[in-house]
Design a protein around this motif. Structure first.
Motif, PDB file in Angstrom:
ATOM      1  N   SER A   1       0.830  -1.204   0.000  1.00  0.00           N
ATOM      2  CA  SER A   1       0.000   0.000   0.000  1.00  0.00           C
ATOM      3  C   SER A   1       0.864   1.252   0.000  1.00  0.00           C
ATOM      4  O   SER A   1       1.839   1.355   0.729  1.00  0.00           O
ATOM      5  N   GLU A   2       0.516   2.221  -0.840  1.00  0.00           N
ATOM      6  CA  GLU A   2       1.211   3.503  -0.854  1.00  0.00           C
ATOM      7  C   GLU A   2       0.717   4.414   0.267  1.00  0.00           C
ATOM      8  O   GLU A   2       1.477   5.090   0.907  1.00  0.00           O
ATOM      9  N   GLU A   3      -0.591   4.436   0.470  1.00  0.00           N
ATOM     10  CA  GLU A   3      -1.161   5.247   1.535  1.00  0.00           C
ATOM     11  C   GLU A   3      -2.518   4.681   1.936  1.00  0.00           C
ATOM     12  O   GLU A   3      -3.112   3.902   1.195  1.00  0.00           O
ATOM     13  N   ILE A   4      -2.930   5.075   3.106  1.00  0.00           N
ATOM     14  CA  ILE A   4      -4.274   4.707   3.561  1.00  0.00           C
ATOM     15  C   ILE A   4      -5.058   5.982   3.816  1.00  0.00           C
ATOM     16  O   ILE A   4      -4.485   7.041   4.068  1.00  0.00           O
ATOM     17  N   THR A   5      -6.373   5.877   3.725  1.00  0.00           N
ATOM     18  CA  THR A   5      -7.254   7.022   3.924  1.00  0.00           C
ATOM     19  C   THR A   5      -8.283   6.674   4.980  1.00  0.00           C
ATOM     20  O   THR A   5      -8.831   5.573   4.984  1.00  0.00           O
ATOM     21  N   GLY A   6      -8.513   7.614   5.859  1.00  0.00           N
ATOM     22  CA  GLY A   6      -9.526   7.454   6.891  1.00  0.00           C
ATOM     23  C   GLY A   6     -10.230   8.781   7.106  1.00  0.00           C
ATOM     24  O   GLY A   6      -9.968   9.772   6.402  1.00  0.00           O
ATOM     25  N   TYR A   7     -11.111   8.815   8.068  1.00  0.00           N
ATOM     26  CA  TYR A   7     -11.918  10.001   8.330  1.00  0.00           C
ATOM     27  C   TYR A   7     -11.923  10.282   9.820  1.00  0.00           C
ATOM     28  O   TYR A   7     -11.990   9.360  10.633  1.00  0.00           O
ATOM     29  N   ILE A   8     -11.866  11.557  10.177  1.00  0.00           N
ATOM     30  CA  ILE A   8     -11.942  11.952  11.577  1.00  0.00           C
ATOM     31  C   ILE A   8     -13.044  12.985  11.762  1.00  0.00           C
ATOM     32  O   ILE A   8     -13.397  13.705  10.836  1.00  0.00           O
ATOM     33  N   LYS A   9     -13.581  13.014  12.974  1.00  0.00           N
ATOM     34  CA  LYS A   9     -14.568  14.016  13.386  1.00  0.00           C
ATOM     35  C   LYS A   9     -14.102  14.606  14.711  1.00  0.00           C
ATOM     36  O   LYS A   9     -13.375  13.953  15.468  1.00  0.00           O
ATOM     37  N   GLY A  10     -14.553  15.797  15.007  1.00  0.00           N
ATOM     38  CA  GLY A  10     -14.216  16.406  16.285  1.00  0.00           C
ATOM     39  C   GLY A  10     -14.654  15.558  17.465  1.00  0.00           C
ATOM     40  O   GLY A  10     -13.968  15.466  18.476  1.00  0.00           O
ATOM     41  N   ARG A  11     -15.773  14.898  17.328  1.00  0.00           N
ATOM     42  CA  ARG A  11     -16.289  14.076  18.429  1.00  0.00           C
ATOM     43  C   ARG A  11     -15.538  12.759  18.595  1.00  0.00           C
ATOM     44  O   ARG A  11     -15.838  11.983  19.492  1.00  0.00           O
TER      45      ARG A  11
END
Length: 159
Positions: free
Chosen positions: A32-42
């Motif tokens: 894998s070259e990179e991974i993607t995820g998601y963040i929220k303030g909570r």
């Protein structure tokens, strides 16, 4: 969590492993070259406890340690984060406080530190009509950062 801010660390540890024979960390190739995820303030546990407002809408100021970028994120909106192998990102997360119509504020802390908000020892808001005063006690030295939706009229350090 700190008294007034939170910290969110995001890491891509692919390729890192503990070698029990050599008794140290070793690294290997990944596909894998990179991974993607998601963040929220909570995503910061207990962030709502430092919001200063029981009707807080979830809006946060996010400061990126690695890029020195500042964004505001409405409640329940996710930010995409992509990291290459063995990269990291650390976010300072602070609830945005609406002080008057069109004026909101969020302190970040000493932004050259991983845990910038840990330097904020005291925080008070005083709103009179359309005028707001933010008072803080900060320990340590360095560059202080904050989000303000409008340019402050004055800033006083010390007395």
């Amino acid at each position: 969590m700190n008294k007034y801010t939170g910290v969110l660390g995001v890491y891509n540890c692919q390729g890192a492993a503990w070698n029990s024979v050599k008794r140290k960390n070793t690294f290997h190739q990944t596909n894998s070259e990179e991974i993607t995820g998601y963040i929220k303030g909570r995503d910061v546990h207990l962030i709502s406890d430092v919001a200063f407002d029981s009707n807080w809408d979830g809006k946060v100021a996010l400061y990126s340690y690695t890029t020195s970028g500042l964004k505001t994120l409405p409640g329940n909106v996710a930010l995409t984060v992509s990291l290459k192998v063995l990269e990291y990102e650390i976010f300072i997360v602070t609830p945005v406080k609406t002080l008057a119509p069109g004026f909101s504020f969020a302190p970040l802390g000493l932004i050259d530190m991983f845990n910038a908000g840990g330097a904020i020892e005291g925080l008070k808001y005083n709103v009179t009509g359309l005028k707001a005063l933010v008072s803080m006690e900060v320990k340590g030295c360095g560059r202080f950062g904050a989000y303000s939706s409008t340019k402050p009229r004055t800033c006083t350090v010390g007395s």
